[in-house]
Design a protein around this motif. Structure first.
Motif, mmCIF file in Angstrom:
data_model
loop_
_atom_site.group_PDB
_atom_site.id
_atom_site.type_symbol
_atom_site.label_atom_id
_atom_site.label_comp_id
_atom_site.label_asym_id
_atom_site.label_seq_id
_atom_site.Cartn_x
_atom_site.Cartn_y
_atom_site.Cartn_z
ATOM 1 N N PRO A 136 -16.003 -60.455 -22.454
ATOM 2 C CA PRO A 136 -16.126 -60.060 -21.043
ATOM 3 C C PRO A 136 -14.822 -60.245 -20.249
ATOM 4 C CG PRO A 136 -18.075 -61.244 -21.711
ATOM 5 C CD PRO A 136 -17.137 -61.286 -22.888
ATOM 6 N N VAL A 169 -17.578 -61.197 -14.513
ATOM 7 C CA VAL A 169 -17.767 -61.638 -15.905
ATOM 8 C C VAL A 169 -19.149 -62.267 -16.071
ATOM 9 C CG1 VAL A 169 -17.005 -63.399 -17.556
ATOM 10 C CG2 VAL A 169 -15.318 -61.938 -16.435
ATOM 11 N N LEU A 175 -21.882 -59.702 -16.138
ATOM 12 C CA LEU A 175 -21.922 -59.000 -17.427
ATOM 13 C C LEU A 175 -22.583 -59.890 -18.481
ATOM 14 C CD1 LEU A 175 -21.247 -56.812 -19.483
ATOM 15 C CD2 LEU A 175 -18.875 -57.586 -19.496
ATOM 16 N N ARG A 176 -22.174 -61.167 -18.503
ATOM 17 C CA ARG A 176 -22.800 -62.092 -19.469
ATOM 18 C C ARG A 176 -24.301 -62.181 -19.238
ATOM 19 N NH1 ARG A 176 -19.144 -64.523 -22.644
ATOM 20 N NH2 ARG A 176 -17.190 -65.186 -21.704
ATOM 21 N N GLY A 215 -18.945 -51.375 -21.682
ATOM 22 C CA GLY A 215 -17.793 -52.267 -21.900
ATOM 23 C C GLY A 215 -16.612 -51.517 -22.493
#
Ligand code: ADE
Ligand code: ZN
Length: 364
Positions: free
Chosen positions: A47, A66, A69-70, A88
């Motif tokens: 990420p 980040v 996204l995680r 991504g």
């Protein structure tokens, strides 16, 4: 006069393997030389690297941070992962981007004592966004060549066709790849499995075979055992990626065992994508017990919770696998690779030396 070649190191004996205590297994898994045969390079984009590339290239992402996204990486099946994986990959635009992505991975592979990796890449994910094929392959290949020179890690490329697209699209991709034929060693088949049987790609795989390319395909990850069978019969692949659902068909298991068809199994991936509820319920032990040529791999390590050694460590802990399994899996990975018999023999020799050294140290 040439120096005599040293005698090969014999495989460790059953007594030597038995002499290595269970508590040494994690260190052994780390130290043993191994090959990684199922690794999507776009799935190694961490990420942080995704956000750094997005900024460098002025690409906007559907995630604000980040952490967001995680947090989105709680997958329910293969498709829920692929949606995020393709988002991504949208930050990759230049040859340098592809080089940097592959280099990040290759450094980690070296730390995990990966001596050889066969790297999957998905050109259609990039060419569909207007990134030329040449940019993709030159960036990846320069990182592979650099790894050989600077890290002592051997790395080769396998171009995958996206199975949710058409056979004609795959054929056009092969046409684009032909000027770069010497830069990759084989082709594979990935992306959404259900509803996209191998038969869709019979023609393009036949062309690849005539070109002398190695052939592999994802099959039996989410899809039925029949897809494994048609990958073998119709596409004529040499290895099956995943293949874990083969156990539903005893005749297929017997055939895979008899023919020594390697399976590139990815346990952390299988759990993240809900193929198995957890590692303790993974069928790896049963696959080994059936005499199948199983290898362990990471698939998309940035998304699935770990690189290759994490796959080994977590799986061995969950399934209480022993030293014999460690030797078998590492040796299978080296033998199932697409390198010369001489290179395989040299790495197997190194493997034998590592196991004998662990046995010797345990005896002292
Ligand atoms: N592409 C990247 N990872 C994949 C997987 N596990 N299955 C199918 N396609 C993929
Ligand atoms: Zn995969």
């Amino acid at each position: 006069m040439t120096a005599p070649t040293p005698a090969p190191t014999p495989a460790p004996t059953p007594a030597q393997l038995a002499a290595i205590p269970a508590e040494r297994i994690p260190a052994l898994l780390q130290a043993m030389p191994k090959a990684e045969l199922h690794l999507h390079i776009e799935g190694s984009l961490e990420p942080e690297r995704i956000f750094a590339l997005a900024q460098r290239n002025g690409v906007s992402l559907p995630y604000p941070s980040v952490e967001a996204l995680r947090a989105a990486c709680a997958f329910t099946d293969l498709q829920s992962f692929l949606d995020i994986y393709y988002a991504g990959a949208s930050v990759l635009l230049t040859e340098q981007d592809f080089h940097d992505m592959a280099w990040d991975y290759l450094i980690k592979a070296q730390a995990d004592h990966v001596v050889h990796v066969e790297v999957f890449f998905d050109p259609q994910t990039h060419t569909a966004r207007g990134v030329p094929f040449e940019v993709v392959i030159r960036g990846l290949k320069s990182a592979c060549d650099r790894a050989e020179r600077e890290l002592g890690v051997s790395a080769a490329l396998i171009m995958c066709f996206l199975r949710h697209l058409s056979g004609d699209d795959a054929s056009r991709t092969l046409d684009e790849a032909l000027p770069f034929r010497e830069m990759f060693i084989g082709v594979g088949l990935d992306s959404s499995e259900r509803g996209h049987p191998p038969e869709k790609f019979a023609r393009v795989f036949a062309r690849c075979r005539e070109l002398g390319l190695h052939l592999v395909a994802h099959a039996g990850e989410e899809g039925p055992p029949a897809y494994i069978e048609s990958a073998l019969d119709v596409l004529r692949v040499e290895r099956i990626d995943h293949g874990v659902r083969c156990l539903e068909d005893p005749a297929l298991v017997a055939r895979l065992a008899r023919d020594g068809v390697p399976l590139t199994v990815c346990p952390l991936s299988n759990v993240k994508l809900c193929v198995f509820p957890d590692l303790a319920h993974h069928n790896l032990k049963a696959l080994l017990a059936a005499g199948l040529k199983v290898t362990l791999n990471s698939d998309d390590p940035a998304y699935f919770g770990g690189y290759i050694n994490q796959n080994y460590l977590d799986t061995f802990a969950a399934l209480k696998l022993d030293v014999v399994a460690a030797y078998t899996l590492a040796r299978n990975s080296l033998e199932a690779s697409f390198v010369s018999e001489a290179r395989k023999a040299a790495w197997v020799d190194d493997l034998n030396r590592v196991f004998r050294a662990f046995a010797q140290a345990s005896a002292n």
